[in-house]
Design an enzyme around this catalytic site. Structure first.
Site, PDB file in Angstrom:
ATOM      1  CG  LEU A   1      50.123  44.250  31.588  1.00 42.84           C
ATOM      2  CD1 LEU A   1      50.643  44.447  30.174  1.00 42.84           C
ATOM      3  CD2 LEU A   1      49.860  42.770  31.847  1.00 42.84           C
TER       4      LEU A   1
ATOM      5  CG  ASN B   1      46.304  37.618  39.315  1.00 37.81           C
ATOM      6  OD1 ASN B   1      46.315  38.207  40.397  1.00 37.81           O
ATOM      7  ND2 ASN B   1      45.483  37.954  38.337  1.00 37.81           N
TER       8      ASN B   1
ATOM      9  CG  HIS C   1      40.024  37.109  37.172  1.00 34.96           C
ATOM     10  ND1 HIS C   1      40.313  38.440  36.934  1.00 34.96           N
ATOM     11  CD2 HIS C   1      38.817  36.875  36.604  1.00 34.96           C
ATOM     12  CE1 HIS C   1      39.314  38.970  36.237  1.00 34.96           C
ATOM     13  NE2 HIS C   1      38.402  38.036  36.021  1.00 34.96           N
TER      14      HIS C   1
ATOM     15  N   GLY D   1      43.934  43.634  50.947  1.00 33.79           N
ATOM     16  CA  GLY D   1      44.860  42.625  51.429  1.00 33.79           C
ATOM     17  C   GLY D   1      44.231  41.390  52.042  1.00 33.79           C
ATOM     18  CB  SER D   2      40.831  39.963  52.236  1.00 29.71           C
ATOM     19  OG  SER D   2      40.407  39.709  50.927  1.00 29.71           O
ATOM     20  CG  ASN D   3      42.560  36.950  47.887  1.00 27.58           C
ATOM     21  OD1 ASN D   3      42.256  35.766  47.932  1.00 27.58           O
ATOM     22  ND2 ASN D   3      41.743  37.887  47.410  1.00 27.58           N
TER      23      ASN D   3
ATOM     24  CG  LEU E   1      44.008  46.298  40.065  1.00 31.09           C
ATOM     25  CD1 LEU E   1      43.086  47.491  40.230  1.00 31.09           C
ATOM     26  CD2 LEU E   1      43.212  45.032  39.772  1.00 31.09           C
TER      27      LEU E   1
ATOM     28  CD  GLU F   1      38.718  36.432  45.192  1.00 29.86           C
ATOM     29  OE1 GLU F   1      39.823  36.973  45.339  1.00 29.86           O
ATOM     30  OE2 GLU F   1      37.714  37.067  44.814  1.00 29.86           O
TER      31      GLU F   1
HETATM   32  C1  GRF Z   1      40.252  40.011  44.791  1.00 29.92           C
HETATM   33  O1  GRF Z   1      38.901  39.976  44.450  1.00 29.92           O
HETATM   34  C2  GRF Z   1      41.070  39.307  43.746  1.00 29.92           C
HETATM   35  O2  GRF Z   1      40.390  38.304  43.086  1.00 29.92           O
HETATM   36  C3  GRF Z   1      41.394  40.411  42.776  1.00 29.92           C
HETATM   37  O3  GRF Z   1      41.540  41.564  43.553  1.00 29.92           O
HETATM   38  C4  GRF Z   1      40.811  41.429  44.770  1.00 29.92           C
HETATM   39  C5  GRF Z   1      41.778  41.682  45.877  1.00 29.92           C
HETATM   40  O4  GRF Z   1      41.144  41.722  47.130  1.00 29.92           O
HETATM   41  N1  GRF Z   1      42.548  40.075  42.005  1.00 29.92           N
HETATM   42  P1  GRF Z   1      42.002  41.704  48.444  1.00 29.92           P
HETATM   43  O5  GRF Z   1      42.892  42.952  48.428  1.00 29.92           O
HETATM   44  O6  GRF Z   1      42.804  40.463  48.447  1.00 29.92           O
HETATM   45  O7  GRF Z   1      41.030  41.748  49.584  1.00 29.92           O
END
Ligand code: GRF
Length: 183
Positions: free
Chosen positions: A81, A96, A98, A15-17, A79, A168
């Protein structure tokens, strides 16, 4: 009312993003509000992290139902679809992120450490992240924004992943702000 953003995290999503997106919205940098964080698993650590940030967090298999009231959807570590009905419901409003420079190093099975291992194995001089639109095909939607960093000679997949993850956390809120601004 500001546009409402739902965030869909992975089953084991850290959940860091999600946190970077929520914090940027709470700081008024995006022009939108976090509506709720969704996972298909109650065990996803990202759900507790979202609640700590004061955001509603739910676990459900009914993704279409969980998106009630959402104007935008950000995938952050999800992850699988997306079900077709979800894509149809929010078509053109699903993003999304990546952890590589698409169109290279994307597609089915390209996630987590595999992405960074593949970048290192290909001796790429640089990597980065890509925020892109979600379509019914993995990683094939149009690119919204990319951020780049070097791949260093002694990089492991861990060191490269950490460098990319920092990008990110800046790129994702920036991309969300941009598409919301553009309408
Ligand atoms: C990130 O590296 C993102 O690019 C990919 O999944 C990872 C999720 O990391 N889609 P987090 O859960 O947001 O820390």
């Amino acid at each position: 009312m500001k546009p409402q953003v739902a965030i869909l995290v992975g089953r084991r999503g850290r959940g860091s993003n999600m946190e970077a997106l929520v914090r940027a919205m709470q700081a008024g940098q995006v022009g939108a509000e976090p509506l709720r964080v969704i996972s298909t698993s109650p065990d996803s650590p990202a759900l507790a992290r979202a609640r700590d940030l004061g955001v509603e967090a739910i676990a459900t298999d009914d993704l279409a139902g969980a998106l009630e009231g959402a104007d935008w959807l950000c995938l952050a570590g999800y992850l699988s679809l997306l079900p077709r009905e979800v894509i149809d419901k929010l078509h053109g409003r699903i993003l999304n992120i990546h952890p590589a420079l698409l169109p290279k190093f994307g597609g089915k099975g390209m996630y987590g450490h595999r992405v960074h291992e593949a970048v290192i194995a290909a001796k790429e001089p640089e990597s980065g992240c890509t925020v892109h639109w979600v379509t019914p095909v993995y990683d094939e939607g149009g690119i919204i924004l990319q951020a780049r960093c070097p791949v260093l000679p002694d990089d492991t997949h861990e060191t490269l992943a950490a460098r990319v993850l920092k990008l990110e956390h800046v790129a994702y809120p920036e991309a969300l702000a941009k598409v919301i601004r553009d309408g």
